[in-house]
Design a protein around this motif. Structure first.
Motif, mmCIF file in Angstrom:
data_model
loop_
_atom_site.group_PDB
_atom_site.id
_atom_site.type_symbol
_atom_site.label_atom_id
_atom_site.label_comp_id
_atom_site.label_asym_id
_atom_site.label_seq_id
_atom_site.Cartn_x
_atom_site.Cartn_y
_atom_site.Cartn_z
ATOM 1 N N ASP A 136 1.788 -17.471 -1.781
ATOM 2 C CA ASP A 136 0.474 -17.332 -2.127
ATOM 3 C C ASP A 136 0.354 -16.279 -3.274
ATOM 4 N N PRO A 137 -0.629 -16.325 -3.797
ATOM 5 C CA PRO A 137 -0.751 -15.346 -5.198
ATOM 6 C C PRO A 137 -1.164 -14.195 -4.966
ATOM 7 N N LEU A 138 -0.701 -13.537 -4.041
ATOM 8 C CA LEU A 138 -0.979 -12.004 -3.813
ATOM 9 C C LEU A 138 0.033 -11.068 -3.624
ATOM 10 N N VAL A 139 -0.052 -9.797 -3.521
ATOM 11 C CA VAL A 139 0.975 -8.858 -3.368
ATOM 12 C C VAL A 139 0.388 -7.699 -2.319
ATOM 13 N N HIS A 140 1.190 -7.338 -1.518
ATOM 14 C CA HIS A 140 0.943 -6.256 -0.550
ATOM 15 C C HIS A 140 1.605 -4.941 -0.689
ATOM 16 N N VAL A 141 1.160 -3.889 -1.147
ATOM 17 C CA VAL A 141 2.009 -2.573 -1.320
ATOM 18 C C VAL A 141 1.525 -1.698 -0.184
ATOM 19 N N ASP A 142 2.529 -1.058 0.407
ATOM 20 C CA ASP A 142 2.632 -0.088 1.487
ATOM 21 C C ASP A 142 3.190 1.100 0.953
ATOM 22 N N VAL A 143 2.683 2.377 1.014
ATOM 23 C CA VAL A 143 3.324 3.614 0.937
ATOM 24 C C VAL A 143 3.125 4.255 2.357
#
Length: 974
Positions: free
Chosen positions: A79-86
């Motif tokens: 899918d054309p998405l990104v998930h960023v987690d800190v």
């Protein structure tokens, strides 16, 4: 985020799509540790992992910056998405006695802007980019995360780096005071104003020793929050928010080399923080059984018991999880058989929640007041059930079903990039190994009967426990036993944190890089303007699911789509009608009939059916809503055929016996009385009554009323089943990794479903809305007031005025940084959140503005609501708000179809409202072309406050004084 028997950190997984040879180091061939010189000398590749074909696991690469920041990358191009987690390895367990709530309070502070990010800009930029965001705090970690279209990755890294490295220059006393009020509102809404809301914080004081990191609540004690200062917050940040105490995880559709270059650019010169050492994992023990109790505004007496056990990752964790499942893990458990089935408890369950430092085997039961409600009797039954387990032992099926459930749950939760990223981040934070899924499955598979009995003897049998009774106000005679424990209060620490000597007397160092004690050695500062917001890349191409259609021999329409990411299937069966078919005097019949279909068949008992599903790792749930009855089915693809056979058995051969009926009816009656203490439920039901009247099914809850449920008979259920459950009103939605040709033969059994006519009753006329009036539902002593403002509005229309009303409302109350939320939450500190929305189906709709606000500012909050609605109605949105709305909603579509559940929702919309398959393209065109003047004209016609009514649930004695000068007539509702 935990399943009741599942490892806390194992929340998601993925099956590898391909394999790669591994060398003896455990790394993929050619991937031994080396410096990633292609992008920067400050980043070192530590390891990369690619699961073998068929192995449960998540592919990743793990890096580390010179300043200690751990970086994990997971590619998912689906899918054309990104998930960023800190994730920062700091939660409430890092706090000091008497200084609770800092970790959670600081989570709020991290959204308030930083040196190069203005106030509210964090929310605005992500929402405008079409993304979603949040942060969470628990006992052991705090994480911040965003899901955005893939072209927005650089902007997310810039935002996260700025608050990691440049927060303190923007931290002010004003921001601190505002967020402290927001946290107090959150506590009031989620704890003080909720039935049983204070149970856990009281209970943990008794379960854990004085000063134990888990002995205080994550949200903090009110006195501790009151004594906090801005300086405390600064010290807390300096101590725990260094890059060496953080893990940055990126998952989704991105270029790895480019991502690493951005990570290097924005994070590499953030100074390393003080050293963070692991906390001690000392097993908790009790010297004797501790009893405590409290009265609450509740209907159902509750007993809560816990035995201290181990900690997350301990070798005994897995067999303890299996023990909990056998004791109280559903309809095949001892607790269900002895407490719920026999009618002594409305609900009962056993869990084994685990945290980094400690776990507990927790048991609870909600007493049935019609059986007396004495918790001493329930405690005795619980004790007898535990003794019965010792005599019964562990069966082969016990082990098999729990292991299958664990595997299935792991696979089901792998359906989103966010889930996989959360798993990687959590496992890295607590265990130093991002992918533990195969290891976890192996340790559960290796549990034996002897292991379960061993942990039972070691941690449970004849061991001291903590027992808490929660009873209705004035009903102390129902408690299990007199209190024998009073929590001791530890002296408050003088400071919020214990700082290393290098930081003890400093608040700031070099401007800009001022949050930690020194610049990272051997890292040259990057020379670029951090105040410049990164440009987004080229917008990703949106693709909606490709649909297939089939009509079964009896006319049932089936729509589906193939989703190859997980070996799972989701089947939704909808029957038009539901609650709307039922006369008002029989409200609750649709729900009670659905509940009966969740029970026994003519072939097997409830327990036997539950056992069969557990051995497949599947779930089948019958339910109802205002306009539909439905069946939801989830299954591993390999078990879909067997699962559908059970659906057919439950659907076509229900027992509908008197034993199940009387038990479920009693549970529903008790549930309704319990809900009467929930202010949100009271507001929802009261508002429906005002909008739709007492003579319409829409004005009476699908759950029914005490009067209507009492009057229902088993004959009513059988008649409703015979008239509603007909193929003539059925449609199906199916999302699986199988193609249409493989699925249709499995649905053959549904072709035999009889298509008898179902009469859809004419909708009752609605009452004239009592506009210009304030209605009050009295809830004595309420810590907060629930405010509802609204009216009947447009029915659903995918491309007409209903959709345009959604666009129009977005700046008013449809986003976090909407006018009403920024006013009431961020500016005034009256609430934890305020929103407005249009909702509707093919028959009717409504407009609703709502918030839970502090009881003492209810009148002031209502004034602000009125002011915002009037201003928006007369003046409309601004050109800037128009641009923001268009950008946010258009780009958010990249996130709309990721999971099978989301795909099923999309298919269902097309099916239910007979939409064109390209209706989203038409919506895109409306978003691009709808003018500011058209939306503002819509606001002027739909948002006239004089056509709306107001409902407030709260303490009338406080409210009357606050509302008397507003100029609205006040009417008390029952």
């Amino acid at each position: 985020m935990n399943n009741r028997w599942m490892l806390a950190c194992t929340i998601s997984a993925i099956l590898a799509a391909c394999s790669q040879t591994k060398d003896q180091t455990g790394l993929s061939s050619g991937a031994q540790q080396n410096s990633a010189t292609n992008y920067t000398s400050s980043i070192t590749l530590l390891e990369q992992h690619l699961p073998d074909a068929g192995e449960v696991g998540i592919a990743y690469k793990k890096y580390q910056l010179d300043n200690g920041l751990t970086v994990i990358l997971h590619q998912d191009k689906s899918d054309p998405l990104v998930h960023v987690d800190v994730t920062y390895h700091v939660g409430s367990a890092r706090e000091l006695a008497g200084r609770s709530g800092f970790a959670h309070l600081f989570e709020h502070m991290m959204f308030q802007g930083s040196q190069h990010v203005a106030d509210e800009q964090h929310f605005k930029l992500i929402t405008e980019a079409g993304g979603t965001l949040n942060g969470t705090t628990n006992t052991d970690r705090t994480n911040y995360f965003e899901t955005v279209p893939s072209n927005q990755l650089e902007k997310m890294l810039w935002l996260e780096a700025d608050r990691m490295g440049f927060l303190l220059p923007a931290l002010t006393d004003e921001k601190f005071e505002l967020q402290r009020e927001t946290v107090k509102n959150e506590r009031a809404q989620r704890i003080d104003n909720k039935p049983y809301g204070r149970l856990n914080e009281r209970f943990n004081q008794a379960l854990y020793p004085v000063g134990h990191p888990y002995s205080w609540p994550v949200i903090g004690w009110p006195d501790d929050l009151n004594r906090a200062t801005t300086e405390d917050v600064k010290q807390f940040f300096k101590r725990w928010y260094g890059p060496n105490n953080a893990t940055l995880t990126i998952g989704g559709d991105f270029d790895e080399q480019q991502a690493l270059a951005w990570v290097d650019k924005y994070f590499a010169d953030i100074p390393k923080g003080p050293e963070v050492k692991p906390q001690a994992k000392t097993l908790v023990t009790l010297d004797k059984t501790r009893y405590l109790s409290m009265e609450d505004k509740v209907h159902l007496p509750l007993i809560y018991i816990a035995f201290p056990t181990v900690y997350a990752g301990h070798p005994d964790e897995a067999p303890l999880d299996l023990l909990a499942n056998i004791l109280g893990g559903g309809k095949t458990s001892l607790f269900y058989k002895n407490l719920v089935k026999q009618g002594h408890a409305v609900q009962a369950s056993v869990n084994h929640p685990c945290q980094e430092l400690a776990c507990q085997l927790s048991l609870y039961a909600l007493a049935n007041p019609s059986r007396g409600g004495k918790l001493s009797e329930l405690e005795q039954m619980i004790t007898q059930s535990i003794a019965e387990f010792e005599q019964r032992g562990v069966t082969d099926e016990d082990l098999q079903k729990v292991k299958v459930q664990f595997k299935a749950s792991t696979i089901f939760t792998m359906q989103s990039v966010a889930g996989k990223v959360a798993t990687l981040a959590s496992n890295q934070t607590f265990f130093g190994k991002p992918d533990l899924l195969a290891d976890d499955l192996a340790r559960y598979q290796q549990v034996t009967k002897a292991d379960v009995m061993r942990v039972f003897a070691r941690y449970i049998k004849d061991k001291p426990m903590t027992v808490m009774s929660v009873v209705p106000e004035g009903a102390r005679a129902l408690i299990a036993k007199a209190d024998n424990f009073t929590p001791a209060q530890a002296a408050p620490a003088k400071t919020a944190v214990t700082l290393p000597a290098t930081l003890a007397n400093t608040v700031s160092a070099e401007p800009g890089l001022s949050n930690h004690n020194e610049l990272t050695k051997n890292t040259a500062p990057r020379h670029f303007d951090r105040a410049l917001v990164p440009e987004a890349g080229m917008a990703p191409v949106m693709t909606v699911p490709r649909l297939w259609r089939q009509t079964l021999a009896n006319g049932i329409e089936v729509m589906g789509t193939q989703s190859l990411e997980t070996p799972t299937a989701e089947l939704l069966i909808y029957l038009e009608g539901g609650h709307s078919l039922v006369p008002v005097e029989k409200a609750g019949l649709a729900g009670l009939t659905a509940a009966m279909l969740n029970e026994s068949s003519t072939l097997r008992s409830t327990e036997a059916l539950a056992q069969a599903l557990e051995l497949l790792g599947s779930s089948i749930s019958f339910g109802s809503s205002d306009s539909q009855s439905y069946i939801k089915v989830s299954s591993l693809t390999e078990n879909l055929k067997a699962t559908l056979e059970i659906v057919e058995e439950k659907l076509f051969s229900p027992a509908l016996n008197s034993e199940d009926f009387e038990r479920l009816k009693e549970q529903q009656l008790q549930s309704l009385q319990h809900l009467s203490s929930d202010p949100s439920y009271l507001a929802s039901q009261g508002f429906a009554k005002l909008l739709y009247g007492e003579n319409s099914s829409l004005g009476v809850s699908n759950t029914g009323t005490l009067e209507s449920i009492k009057a229902l008979t088993l004959l009513d259920v059988k008649h409703f089943y015979q008239t509603q459950y007909s193929a003539s009103v059925v449609k199906m939605v199916l999302v699986a990794d199988l193609n249409k040709a493989s699925i249709i033969p499995m649905l053959k059994g549904f072709s035999q479903w009889q298509a008898t006519p179902v009469s859809q009753p004419k909708m009752a006329s609605f009452p004239t809305l009592a506009s210009g009036k304030i209605h009050i539902i009295h809830k004595p002593g309420s810590a907060q007031s629930v405010i509802y403002i609204g009216k009947r509005a447009l029915p659903y229309d995918a491309t007409g005025d209903y959709f345009k009303a959604y666009l129009m409302n977005y700046p008013l109350g449809g986003a976090f940084n909407s006018r009403i939320n920024l006013n009431l939450r961020e500016d005034k500190g009256y609430t934890y959140g305020a929103r407005s929305q249009f909702s509707g189906d093919n028959k009717t709709g409504q407009f609703l503005v709502t918030a839970s606000v502090r009881a003492d500012v209810t009148g002031l909050a209502l004034i602000e609501f009125i002011k915002e609605i009037k201003a928006y109605q007369t003046e409309g949105m601004t050109a800037a708000e128009h641009d923001f709305m268009r950008s946010s909603i258009a780009q958010s579509q990249a996130l709309d179809y990721e999971t099978p559940y989301q795909k099923a929702g999309f298919v269902r919309m097309i099916q239910r409202y007979d939409l064109a398959e390209d209706f989203t393209s038409k919506q895109d065109e409306i978003i691009k072309t709808v003018s500011l003047s058209e939306l503002n004209a819509l606001a002027q016609s739909l948002l006239d406050l004089d056509t709306m009514t107001i409902l407030i649930v709260g303490d009338k004695n406080q409210l009357t004084e606050q509302l008397k000068d507003l100029g609205y007539p006040i009417q008390l509702m029952n």
